[in-house]
Motif scaffolding. Structure first.
Motif: not given
Length: 170
Positions: A144-170
């Motif tokens: 959400t714009s609110r998450e970005v504006k308040r710098d509350q996005y880093l954990q979701k970004v890290k989770e996204f990257i973790k999910n990407l990694k899991e999909e690629i190494v399958k």
């Protein structure tokens, strides 16, 4: 491949995004910094500034129009994974990203999508990006714009990257 380092070094990754307000750019920069990969900002030839730009952006997105974008520097077909980011405009893909995907749909090997939004649900946007690219995304990230504006996005970004990694190494 067991580690994140091995995964990243063995793949050529590009983060592509359009950002009218700077929020989507902030997320793209966080993703590319963590992945240590290339990034490409899409620039719309049409001015999207101010209230008139905002209104035309919504109209163009609703009508699923394409736009003229500046020439890109990175050919997406040379990358193993293209991560595409868009703001949601009037419950739709932003016009510059719709144009980018349309122009390069045949060059994508793998894709992942992220979006920034005020209130709209991202499912319609992600479905539209999937249909345009003719690829099932390996991972999705919605902020959400609110998450970005308040710098509350880093954990979701890290989770996204973790999910990407899991999909690629399958």
């Amino acid at each position: 491949m067991t580690g994140v380092t091995n995964w990243r070094s063995s793949m050529k990754i590009l983060v592509v995004f359009y950002s009218r307000s700077g929020r989507t750019k902030k997320i793209a920069e966080a993703i590319s910094k963590i992945l240590k990969c290339d990034k490409e900002e899409i620039f719309d030839i049409k001015s999207r500034e101010g209230i008139v730009g905002f209104l035309s952006a919504g109209t163009d997105a609703n009508l699923r129009r394409l736009t003229a974008i500046k020439e890109i520097k990175n050919n997406p077909s040379l990358y193993d994974l293209v991560i595409i980011g868009t703001p949601i405009w009037s419950s739709n893909i932003s016009t510059p990203i719709r144009t980018y995907i349309t122009l390069h749909e045949e060059g994508f090997k793998n894709v992942a999508f992220f979006c920034t939004r005020l209130g709209s649900d991202s499912k319609k946007v992600f479905d539209g990006m999937k249909n345009l690219s003719q690829k099932t995304p390996l991972a999705l990230l919605e902020l959400t714009s609110r998450e970005v504006k308040r710098d509350q996005y880093l954990q979701k970004v890290k989770e996204f990257i973790k999910n990407l990694k899991e999909e690629i190494v399958k």
